[in-house]
Design a protein around this motif. Sequence first.
Motif, PDB file in Angstrom:
ATOM      1  N   THR A 100       0.829  -1.206   0.000  1.00 37.68           N
ATOM      2  CA  THR A 100       0.000   0.000   0.000  1.00 37.68           C
ATOM      3  C   THR A 100       0.862   1.255   0.000  1.00 37.68           C
ATOM      4  OG1 THR A 100      -1.814  -1.112   1.163  1.00 37.68           O
ATOM      5  CG2 THR A 100      -1.755   1.295   1.283  1.00 37.68           C
ATOM      6  N   THR A 103       2.521   1.869  -3.345  1.00 36.25           N
ATOM      7  CA  THR A 103       1.600   2.224  -4.436  1.00 36.25           C
ATOM      8  C   THR A 103       0.834   3.499  -4.121  1.00 36.25           C
ATOM      9  OG1 THR A 103      -0.153   0.801  -3.516  1.00 36.25           O
ATOM     10  CG2 THR A 103       1.306  -0.171  -5.171  1.00 36.25           C
ATOM     11  N   ASP A 104       1.296   4.216  -3.118  1.00 34.12           N
ATOM     12  CA  ASP A 104       0.687   5.492  -2.742  1.00 34.12           C
ATOM     13  C   ASP A 104      -0.798   5.324  -2.399  1.00 34.12           C
ATOM     14  OD1 ASP A 104       0.748   8.237  -2.208  1.00 34.12           O
ATOM     15  OD2 ASP A 104       0.114   8.755  -4.245  1.00 34.12           O
ATOM     16  N   CYS A 106      -3.010   3.074  -3.629  1.00 34.18           N
ATOM     17  CA  CYS A 106      -3.915   2.512  -4.646  1.00 34.18           C
ATOM     18  C   CYS A 106      -4.434   1.149  -4.192  1.00 34.18           C
ATOM     19  CB  CYS A 106      -3.182   2.385  -5.971  1.00 34.18           C
ATOM     20  SG  CYS A 106      -4.227   1.925  -7.375  1.00 34.18           S
ATOM     21  N   TYR A 107      -3.534   0.336  -3.653  1.00 31.78           N
ATOM     22  CA  TYR A 107      -3.888  -1.001  -3.156  1.00 31.78           C
ATOM     23  C   TYR A 107      -4.186  -0.908  -1.670  1.00 31.78           C
ATOM     24  CZ  TYR A 107      -3.171  -5.856  -1.670  1.00 31.78           C
ATOM     25  OH  TYR A 107      -3.326  -7.105  -1.121  1.00 31.78           O
ATOM     26  N   ASP A 255      -9.558   1.781  -7.316  1.00 30.67           N
ATOM     27  CA  ASP A 255      -8.435   2.558  -6.791  1.00 30.67           C
ATOM     28  C   ASP A 255      -8.851   3.130  -5.439  1.00 30.67           C
ATOM     29  OD1 ASP A 255      -6.473   4.481  -6.219  1.00 30.67           O
ATOM     30  OD2 ASP A 255      -6.180   4.984  -8.329  1.00 30.67           O
ATOM     31  N   ARG A 257      -7.515   5.218  -3.678  1.00 26.82           N
ATOM     32  CA  ARG A 257      -7.248   6.653  -3.547  1.00 26.82           C
ATOM     33  C   ARG A 257      -8.437   7.491  -3.987  1.00 26.82           C
ATOM     34  NH1 ARG A 257      -1.759   6.438  -7.032  1.00 26.82           N
ATOM     35  NH2 ARG A 257      -3.304   5.420  -8.389  1.00 26.82           N
ATOM     36  N   THR A 258      -9.150   7.010  -4.991  1.00 34.54           N
ATOM     37  CA  THR A 258     -10.288   7.757  -5.536  1.00 34.54           C
ATOM     38  C   THR A 258     -11.630   7.147  -5.157  1.00 34.54           C
ATOM     39  OG1 THR A 258     -10.337   6.491  -7.595  1.00 34.54           O
ATOM     40  CG2 THR A 258      -8.874   8.409  -7.517  1.00 34.54           C
ATOM     41  N   VAL A 262     -10.849   1.587 -11.797  1.00 35.65           N
ATOM     42  CA  VAL A 262      -9.763   2.108 -12.636  1.00 35.65           C
ATOM     43  C   VAL A 262     -10.254   2.293 -14.064  1.00 35.65           C
ATOM     44  CG1 VAL A 262      -7.985   1.074 -11.183  1.00 35.65           C
ATOM     45  CG2 VAL A 262      -8.885  -0.215 -13.146  1.00 35.65           C
ATOM     46  N   CYS A 288      -3.977  -2.218 -10.315  1.00 33.27           N
ATOM     47  CA  CYS A 288      -4.646  -1.000  -9.871  1.00 33.27           C
ATOM     48  C   CYS A 288      -3.947   0.232 -10.437  1.00 33.27           C
ATOM     49  CB  CYS A 288      -4.664  -0.949  -8.347  1.00 33.27           C
ATOM     50  SG  CYS A 288      -5.518   0.494  -7.659  1.00 33.27           S
ATOM     51  N   LEU A 289      -2.631   0.230 -10.406  1.00 33.04           N
ATOM     52  CA  LEU A 289      -1.876   1.375 -10.917  1.00 33.04           C
ATOM     53  C   LEU A 289      -1.948   1.487 -12.431  1.00 33.04           C
ATOM     54  CD1 LEU A 289       1.382   1.123  -8.753  1.00 33.04           C
ATOM     55  CD2 LEU A 289      -0.452   2.812  -8.509  1.00 33.04           C
ATOM     56  N   GLU A 293       1.696   4.006 -14.735  1.00 30.58           N
ATOM     57  CA  GLU A 293       2.188   4.345 -13.406  1.00 30.58           C
ATOM     58  C   GLU A 293       2.907   3.165 -12.769  1.00 30.58           C
ATOM     59  OE1 GLU A 293       0.425   6.101  -9.159  1.00 30.58           O
ATOM     60  OE2 GLU A 293      -0.941   5.685 -10.834  1.00 30.58           O
TER      61      GLU A 293
END
Length: 332
Positions: A100, A103-104, A106-107, A255, A257-258, A262, A288-289, A293
């Motif tokens: 996590t 991947t910033d 994302c996961y 994702d 993050r959002t 995706v 996911c990325l 990315e």
Amino acid sequence: MKWLLTFILLIMLEGCQNPPNYVKLEGLAQGTSWHVTFWSKDSINNAEINREIDQQLAEIDLHMSTYRPDSVISRFNTMNSTMAVGDDILGLIQIAKDVTKKTDGCYDLTIKPLFDLWGFTNNQLTIPTESALQQTLTYVGLHHLTIANQTLSKDSPEVHLDLSSIGQGYSVGKVADVLKRYNIDNYLVEIGGEMVVHGTKLDGSAWKIAIEKPLPEQRAMQKVLLIDFPQAIMTSGTYRHYFDHQGQRYSHIIDARTGKPVTHNTVSVTVLASDPSWADAWSTALLCLGSQEGIAVANSNGIKALFIDDNKGVLKEIKADSYKKMKNIELN
């Protein structure tokens, strides 16, 4: 003379022994099928191994299934207090935390509320309002979990843990551990398409692992990998589980993050690694990325990854540096 007769007798007996053959076992678990193929020069109780595999998978199911109300994970998800969940679950969370972070965000293993919100849990697309999406995102994130003294706690009852993106890799590894306990050195273990191999085939050649062509209406091979060293091969894809609505495709890969599915063109990621849990988590995380990315993340972390993008029906492979360094791994 007696020792000579004994020596000759031993040679004759050795020559009469049956040569090793493949043993194939299979069953159902975790909503899919499992298959094990192995060979050994030793005499093996195949029925006993089959029972141990079934027992191992049943134990994992009791710990990690989100479809069983009596599982450890389900009980944790319905409570809001500290709970002893076992070293296996805590270990997987620690792996996931590392993925996590890299991947910033994302996961993330706490993404289940978003699955429910979008309708993937009940297989019925429900496009949420922005306010509902933002509200649900407040429950998502591994920072909501705390590990202390071999226990797990969460800061909100709405935080739900789902290990499906890493648990199947863990399961494949545990089945392989059963074979190792019987000193079986040459095997292929597969659960729902996730694999781990060890040793070689009977003739000394590499195991052949097929990578599926990531197109929803087809069952064809994209390529074949030749693996003759201990390795997990994990593939994640968007091309089997999705919704099409008003000309737009909604992938089940969300994702964190959002909070949204995706939208990139990467439809498949295969990761090779020695640790099947780690490989499973990373195949989902890199999917996911997406390749644009994800390739930089794979390269910076030394991940042997194969991305496949779908550009209007034209498939393109993008290979991470560590994948390229493997020699003679692809069947030409």
